[in-house]
Design an enzyme around this catalytic site. Structure first.
Site, PDB file in Angstrom:
ATOM      1  CD  GLN A 123       2.060   9.776 -44.810  1.00 29.18           C
ATOM      2  OE1 GLN A 123       2.579   9.996 -45.817  1.00 29.18           O
ATOM      3  NE2 GLN A 123       1.692   8.550 -44.445  1.00 29.18           N
ATOM      4  N   GLY A 124       3.920  12.936 -41.562  1.00 24.35           N
ATOM      5  CA  GLY A 124       5.319  12.621 -41.003  1.00 24.35           C
ATOM      6  C   GLY A 124       5.480  11.028 -40.457  1.00 24.35           C
ATOM      7  CB  SER A 126       9.091   7.393 -43.665  1.00 22.52           C
ATOM      8  OG  SER A 126       8.159   6.626 -44.279  1.00 22.52           O
ATOM      9  CD  GLU A 241      -1.062   6.187 -48.587  1.00 21.50           C
ATOM     10  OE1 GLU A 241      -0.414   6.829 -49.159  1.00 21.50           O
ATOM     11  OE2 GLU A 241      -0.577   5.415 -47.707  1.00 21.50           O
ATOM     12  CD  GLU A 372       9.694  -4.889 -52.921  1.00 19.64           C
ATOM     13  OE1 GLU A 372       9.209  -3.857 -52.393  1.00 19.64           O
ATOM     14  OE2 GLU A 372      10.355  -5.039 -53.892  1.00 19.64           O
TER      15      GLU A 372
END
Lengths: 389, 344
Positions: A123-124, A126, A241, A372
């Site tokens: 997965q790309g 971030s 997810e 968070e």
């Protein structure tokens, strides 16, 4: 309300249980996730036996079953202490997104090989400058004839060093407002211009990576959705997810609790049994209770999913609670060994299992949505509190 | 696998919620809690009318009522009668309960000895007369009948045959009493292994019921916190935009959902006599009691000064939460039993 399996579910569970008994090797108690090629072979056997893609459409290698069967698979697999399928990014993120947004050709091309573990995905999302703030990504794709030309850098990409394909969020329109300028590509990790550099985690393992894209040419039709749909497509990926992970997490926690119980019942390095210490007994019982609460919270969310097609909001806290439970549990296990817990190599207690998983657990509150961000999501979307941003 | 209450049960929940909200708004609840008895004497006949006391209710039916009586505390000995005493009663007495003619509770704890529900009782019976001293009897001054644990099993004693000393309590709507029996006429309900087994089932049921009430309490505390965080403005913004506040609410939400899952699991196990009932009830009671306290404490903090006043309703919930968490021993006592299942 009835927690018992239906006759069909019970039959599936029994068949699976005996298949696992005959075919699965126990997961090693070791410092890490185990040998990747062995896991890939195991993924292939799981697929041949029909236990991968249980809920996926039948035409694309799946079995078209209800999510209850996936829950049963995850529970039984954990109880048999069987290894997992190594293609987690593909199974949990890329696959469901392709099912939701892909053309028939894309589905035919990618899904079966993904299920069988023959092709691995990463997965790309971030980037160095944008983690939780996905829409601030700067990796660009510019159309040049029949290809998108991709330039930029992604980070924290698990399995990128093993991957054949990458789901990549890119900026295709630099002039559009933040979210509207994004698109979603499928990129061949073996293409010229793709460089993967492993990043070592605090465990020492290179489980995730940086990916550099230098003028990587991606066929124009390797896009999910249309140019500008990237944000919406990415939300499908993230929703999935967060939506179906619950049972995998509670099953994993069940395995860890079982190991913890086994650990405290054996004499420790000083000859005493940790299970005779009332404080340890209390802490272990707490984690068993926590594990049950997450299991049944998953069942509640699943019931809502079966009734309405949307997972219940109660499931949104499972990853949050699981990550903190796993941190407490693994720290408790390490504390049992005192300073022996620091010894690495051949003399490490439990083959380094607990030291690896304790350190690894610190990532649990960061990966797949930091705690968070998850708290923000619950506050805003579930409780209806005003947005802070 | 189906983890939902039936349509009828959800209907029952809806009626209960409306009834309780109308009868016990926060002002009325405070009045009753601060009154001489802490009991709404007129409500009992209405409960019977609505069928809340029917012997035919399954425990899952009762479960939705118990959750709602946590959300809006019911100032009547419903928990004591329906949960603690009813399973021990003979058919004739149970019929009187069902018709709303009788309230009851369980008297088990004795002074100076271990006071768990399953600990040995010192009270004795001879020639049909019961002698002994019981403490911390829930709703002890508000009921007509005591189910009493003795060294010889469970007995029923009319309240008029006992010396009852009421006590004040932090939770004014659920007050304990000390009860002395000096050769009080007693009717046998169960003895020997039957009594022990029955008491075990009563405890499981009570733990599930405590967990369900605790879930109702925690839900109300969360609702109050969320409403306040949307409404109250500081520095020109509703305080709910600040993560120091909103994240508290999220944490309460997560804990509440976990508690609810365990409470429903426990309720189902009790209703179905499932082999996991004991562990499920221990887990639910331990977790949900603490979750209710956690929810109230965060709600009080989130309200600032107003949440700390006698005038605000939150402390009523906080005190009920504390009663629930302390019932039959704190969470660590239940976890000690869970630990024995896991490690011994």
């Amino acid at each position: 309300m009835d927690f018992r399996d239906t006759p069909e579910e019970a039959a599936f569970r029994a068949e699976l249980r005996s298949w696992l008994q005959e075919n699965a090797s126990h997961r090693e108690v070791e410092a890490g996730r185990g040998d990747f090629d062995a896991l890939r072979a195991w993924g292939g056997r799981l697929y041949s036996a029909g236990y991968v893609g249980l809920t996926w459409p039948e035409g694309f290698g799946g079995r078209g079953l209800s999510p209850t069967y996936q829950a049963i698979y995850l529970e039984e697999s954990a109880r048999a202490d069987a290894p997992g399928h190594p293609g987690v990014i593909g199974l949990n993120m890329a696959g469901p997104t392709i099912i939701a947004w892909g053309t028939d050709e894309q589905k035919q091309r990618y899904l079966k090989l993904l299920l069988s573990g023959e092709e691995i995905w990463c997965q790309g999302f971030s980037e160095p400058g944008s983690g939780s703030d996905l829409a601030a990504g700067r990796t660009s794709a510019v159309l040049d004839g029949d290809h998108w030309v991709v330039n930029g850098q992604k980070v924290w990409s698990s399995y990128a060093h093993k991957a054949d394909w990458c789901i990549l969020v890119v900026r295709t329109d630099p002039d559009a407002p933040k979210h509207a300028g994004l698109s979603y590509l499928i990129v061949d990790m073996h293409a010229p211009g793709v460089t993967v550099r492993p990043l070592h985690q605090i465990t020492g393992d290179p489980e995730f990576n940086e990916i550099f894209f230098d003028d990587v040419r991606v066929p124009r039709d390797s896009m999910l959705g249309r140019p500008g749909d990237g944000w919406k497509v990415a939300m499908t990926t993230l929703l999935h997810e967060r939506g179906t992970l619950g049972f995998a997490l509670s099953a994993e926690l069940e395995r860890m609790v079982n190991h913890l119980v086994e650990l405290v019942r054996r004499p420790g390095p000083d000859g005493r049994r940790p299970a005779d210490d009332p404080l340890i007994r209390d802490a272990v019982a707490r984690e068993w209770i926590e594990m049950q609460s997450l299991r049944f919270t998953n069942y509640r969310a699943l019931t809502t999913l079966l009734e309405t097609g949307i997972p219940g909001p109660e499931g949104s806290g499972v990853k949050l609670a699981w990550s903190e439970a796993n941190q407490r549990l693994t720290s408790l296990a390490q504390s049992v060994f005192g300073l022996h817990a620091q010894v690495t190599g051949d003399d490490a207690p439990w083959n380094g299992f607990w030291q690896y998983w304790q350190l690894r657990s610190r990532g649990n509150t960061i990966e797949a949505g930091t705690s968070e961000i998850l708290r923000n999501i619950i506050a805003e979307r579930v409780l209806g509190l005003p947005k802070g941003r | 696998m189906d983890f939902a209450f039936s349509e009828e049960q959800e209907q029952l929940r809806g009626f209960a919620r409306d009834f309780l909200a109308e009868r016990y708004d926060d002002v009325r609840l405070a009045q009753i809690a601060d009154s001489e008895t802490g009991v709404d004497a007129e409500v009992w006949a209405k409960l019977a009318e609505m069928g809340w006391l029917d012997a035919e209710l399954t425990f899952l039916d009762q479960a939705v009522l118990l959750e709602e009586t946590g959300y809006r505390p019911l100032a009547a000995p419903y928990f004591s009668t329906a949960v603690l005493a009813a399973p021990a009663l003979d058919d004739e007495t149970a019929k009187q309960v069902g018709e709303g003619r009788l309230t009851a509770t369980l008297a088990w704890a004795e002074p100076g000895v271990p006071q768990g529900l399953l600990d040995a009782a010192g009270a004795t019976v001879s020639g049909g007369r019961l002698t002994g001293e019981k403490v911390l009897v829930p709703d002890g001054a508000a009921v007509d009948l005591f189910v009493v644990t003795t060294a010889d099993g469970l007995y029923a004693v009319d309240a008029s045959d006992a010396a009852v000393t009421p006590h004040g309590a932090l939770d004014g709507t659920r007050r304990p009493a000390s009860v002395r029996f000096d050769g009080a006429p007693a009717r046998p309900l169960a003895s020997g292994d039957t009594a022990a087994e029955l008491l075990g089932r009563i405890r499981d049921r009570a733990y599930a019921a405590v967990a369900l009430e605790a879930v109702g309490v925690a839900q109300r505390a969360l609702d109050l916190l969320v409403a306040y965080a949307k409404d109250r403005k500081q520095f020109g913004k509703p305080i709910g935009v600040y993560q120091a506040v909103s994240h508290k609410a999220s944490d309460v939400y997560v804990r509440l959902q976990e508690a609810r899952s365990l409470a429903y699991w426990a309720a189902w196990c009790v209703a179905e006599n499932d082999p996991m009932a004991r562990q499920a009830c221990l887990a639910a009671k331990a977790f949900a009691g603490e979750a209710a306290v956690f929810a109230c404490e965060n709600a009080i903090q989130g309200h600032g000064g107003i949440g700390f006043t006698w005038e605000h309703v939150l402390h009523r919930y906080y005190k009920r939460a504390q009663w629930l968490a302390a019932f039959d021993g704190p969470a660590r006592a239940q976890r000690a039993e869970v630990a024995a299942f896991l490690m011994d």
